[in-house]
Every structure is written in structure tokens, then in C-alpha cells.
Write a protein that holds these residues in place. Structure first.
Motif, PDB file in Angstrom:
ATOM      1  N   LYS A 168      52.536  61.160  52.201  1.00  0.00           N
ATOM      2  CA  LYS A 168      51.913  61.132  53.525  1.00  0.00           C
ATOM      3  C   LYS A 168      50.505  61.699  53.475  1.00  0.00           C
ATOM      4  CE  LYS A 168      52.727  62.902  58.228  1.00  0.00           C
ATOM      5  NZ  LYS A 168      53.516  63.869  59.018  1.00  0.00           N
ATOM      6  N   ASP A 218      47.644  63.015  56.155  1.00  0.00           N
ATOM      7  CA  ASP A 218      47.284  63.388  57.524  1.00  0.00           C
ATOM      8  C   ASP A 218      45.783  63.628  57.614  1.00  0.00           C
ATOM      9  OD1 ASP A 218      49.801  63.246  58.500  1.00  0.00           O
ATOM     10  OD2 ASP A 218      50.160  65.398  58.588  1.00  0.00           O
ATOM     11  N   GLY A 276      45.617  66.005  61.699  1.00  0.00           N
ATOM     12  CA  GLY A 276      46.945  66.084  62.284  1.00  0.00           C
ATOM     13  C   GLY A 276      47.570  64.754  62.625  1.00  0.00           C
ATOM     14  N   ARG A 277      46.880  63.666  62.309  1.00  0.00           N
ATOM     15  CA  ARG A 277      47.392  62.324  62.600  1.00  0.00           C
ATOM     16  C   ARG A 277      47.823  61.655  61.297  1.00  0.00           C
ATOM     17  NH1 ARG A 277      43.624  57.289  64.448  1.00  0.00           N
ATOM     18  NH2 ARG A 277      42.432  58.199  62.715  1.00  0.00           N
ATOM     19  N   ASP A 278      48.986  61.066  61.285  1.00  0.00           N
ATOM     20  CA  ASP A 278      49.473  60.369  60.096  1.00  0.00           C
ATOM     21  C   ASP A 278      48.617  59.121  59.876  1.00  0.00           C
ATOM     22  OD1 ASP A 278      50.805  59.120  58.054  1.00  0.00           O
ATOM     23  OD2 ASP A 278      52.779  59.162  58.993  1.00  0.00           O
TER      24      ASP A 278
END
Length: 331
Positions: free
Chosen positions: A59, A61, A64-66
Motif C-alpha cells: 500500500k 499512502d 493519508g489517502r490510499d
């Protein structure tokens, strides 16, 4: 904001794991340098962050956003490549404004942003020229200007100085560092040149075969390398790595001592001077030391030694590095 977090990011090409799985946190406003030898995965890792390569797993980020599955245009990042990738038929003004034009921004807004970027990069007097009329350093500044006008969350630099001569590389290093101080924006910079890493970074990420060997400030890595790979990679000239009886005498498998931490004069090591490089302020001297092998010594520019001279060397005992059989640093 430009915080970027990688969680077990992995990249494979077929059966080959190029990035076996990396965890890394890059704070907002940091200047982070990925450094390592050719083929270590540093450019691939940068391209994964940019979205130019798909992750196999893990993942990413951004603020704070994927962003793992987002296309490059939606990640809010701006990339500067080794090749300037400028449009030769366009003026500097049009090259810098191109991403704004593609975004549908008004001509007045485009011009204001272009003028602002040009002022930062000392390109105001070159806006009506074409890339073919510019030097290599000026072309790279145009490429950076095209990134600046996008006001990205982070800048990604993929070996941007590789095409420049030595003197211009030094100048551009300084300019990019000053740009970071001015913009206070997150920057991730890829290079194989550890001098660039040491002089530019807030934080260095040392990569080897797709794995993170160590993360830390330049001085952390210089003073406290966690293993033999980092010890041999960080520092110019490289750390001397000694095995055999001398290392065993210090209760380790490998003994490390930097060239600048060895004094010519009374000391326990004796040897014969080989090649000497006198650079003015510094001299680099290779000495064939009895029972140890070739040692590289960094001395003052005024030192008077010649090929074949027999000299004594005194290592600074407080600055020796000791490594075990696994190559890990001993405390």
C-alpha cells in the motif's frame, strides 16, 4: 501536505522480486534521497510512488489517502527525469506552462505561475528561448519549473543531474537544495552518487537488491553504519575494511576505518607508499601496510610523501568500526 507512507510495497517482474517488500515513512517537507548501486531498485521504487509502475502488493499512502491504485495524474506528485523531456519546438514559457494548459487553466493564471517559477529558477530572461538555445543546467531548470507550477504534494527526482558535467552538477545540487529550503515541499531524489546523497538529504535511504539496508540522516549513516554494505557505500573515499589478524586483534571479523581517521606519523601500522593523489587541500595516499594490505589514507594537501617511502600510520582508535561474521556492526 506531502507525507508518503509505504507499507510492505512489493514489485515483481515475473518470477523476479525487484522490491521484496518495503516499509518506509517520508514526512511532509523532508528531502529524502534513495541511494544505492545500479540495479538496487531505487528508480523502480520512485516509479511505484509516482504510479508509473503498478505495485505487485502493498500500500502507498499520500497525505493519508490510499494512492496505490490511483493513476499518476491523480497522485498530486511531479516528477523530474534524467532526460529533460522538453518539447524542442516550444519556448521555455510554453514548456513550463504545458501542464497548466492541459489542465484547462486560463492564460492569465498560466502566465502568473510561469513568471513565479521562472523567478525562483532564474529563468525570467530565457522564457522566449527554445530548449536548443539553453545549456544543460538551464534545460534541467526548465524541467523543474514545469514541476513547480503544478504545486505538487511532493517532487520526485530520478537522477536529474546525470547528464551534466562535474562542475554543473555541483551548482545544480546547490540550486535544488536551495529550492527545497524555499518551497518547503517534500522531495524524493534518486541517485547512485553517495556524495549527492550526503550533501543534499535530510534523510538517506540506502538500498541494496531492492531491500532497505539503513535509513537515517547523512551523519547517522556516516558515523554509525549498521552493516558492511552501508559502511562501504557511504563516505568518500570509501571506508577501509580490514580482515585477518588485525581484525581479530580487535575481536571482530572485519575492522573498518575511514581514510580521514588515519594519521601519518608515529603509529602501530607500517607500510610502503604506493599511489599518491595530491588535490591541493587533500592528498589521498595508498599504503601497502605490513600484515594488513592496501590502506587508503586521507591527509592534508601539504604532506610530503613519495612512491616507495616507508611510513607509519596511526588509526584513531575512537573511530574504528567493528563488524561480525554476518557483516553487522558491533556496538
Amino acid at each position: 501536505m506531502g507525507k508518503i507512507t509505504l507499507s510492505q510495497v512489493r514489485k515483481s517482474f515475473g518470477e523476479v522480486d525487484v522490491i521484496p517488500g518495503i516499509d518506509l515513512s517520508i514526512e511532509d517537507g523532508e528531502f529524502v534521497v534513495f541511494v544505492g548501486p545500479s540495479g538496487c531498485g531505487k528508480s523502480t521504487l520512485l516509479r511505484l510512488i509516482a504510479g508509473l509502475e503498478d505495485t505487485t502488493s502493498g500500500k502507498i499512502d499520500i497525505d493519508g489517502r490510499d494512492a496505490t491504485l490511483l493513476p499518476p495524474a491523480q497522485r498530486g506528485l511531479a516528477m523530474v527525469f534524467q532526460s529533460y523531456a522538453l518539447y524542442p519546438h516550444m519556448t521555455v514559457r510554453k514548456n513550463i506552462a504545458f501542464p497548466l494548459k492541459m489542465a484547462g487553466m486560463s492564460a492569465a493564471e498560466q502566465e502568473a505561475k510561469v513568471q513565479h517559477a521562472a523567478k525562483i529558477l532564474n529563468l525570467t530572461n530565457y522564457l522566449d528561448r527554445r530548449p536548443g538555445q539553453l545549456s544543460g543546467g538551464q534545460r534541467q531548470r526548465v524541467a523543474i519549473g514545469r514541476a513547480i507550477v503544478r504545486e505538487p504534494a511532493a517532487f520526485l527526482f530520478d537522477e536529474p543531474l546525470s547528464n551534466l558535467d562535474a562542475a554543473l552538477r555541483v551548482t545544480m545540487r546547490q540550486e535544488i537544495s536551495e529550492l527545497h529550503q524555499s518551497l518547503k515541499t517534500t522531495m524524493i531524489y534518486v541517485t547512485h552518487d553517495q556524495v549527492e546523497a550526503m550533501t543534499m538529504a535530510d534523510k538517506i535511504v540506502v538500498l541494496n537488491a531492492g531491500r532497505v539496508e539503513q535509513v537515517g540522516s547523512p551523519l547517522d549513516l556516516y558515523h554509525s553504519p549498521r552493516n558492511l554494505f552501508v559502511a562501504g557505500f557511504i563516505g568518500s573515499p570509501k571506508m577501509n575494511l580490514i580482515t585477518g589478524p588485525e581484525a581479530a586483534r580487535h575481536t571482530c571479523t572485519t575492522l573498518g576505518v575511514r581514510p580521514e581517521h588515519i594519521r601519518v606519523g608515529d603509529g602501530p601500522w607500517q607500510g610502503v607508499v604506493g599511489l599518491s593523489e595530491h588535490l591541493g587541500s587533500d592528498s589521498f595516499i595508498k599504503v601497502e601496510v605490513d600484515g594488513i594490505g592496501t590502506i587508503n589514507v586521507r591527509a592534508g594537501g601539504e604532506i610530503d610523501v613519495r612512491h616507495g617511502d616507508r611510513i607509519r600510520l596511526a588509526p584513531d582508535m575512537d573511530k574504528l568500526h567493528r563488524f561480525d561474521a554476518e557483516g553487522l556492526a558491533l556496538k
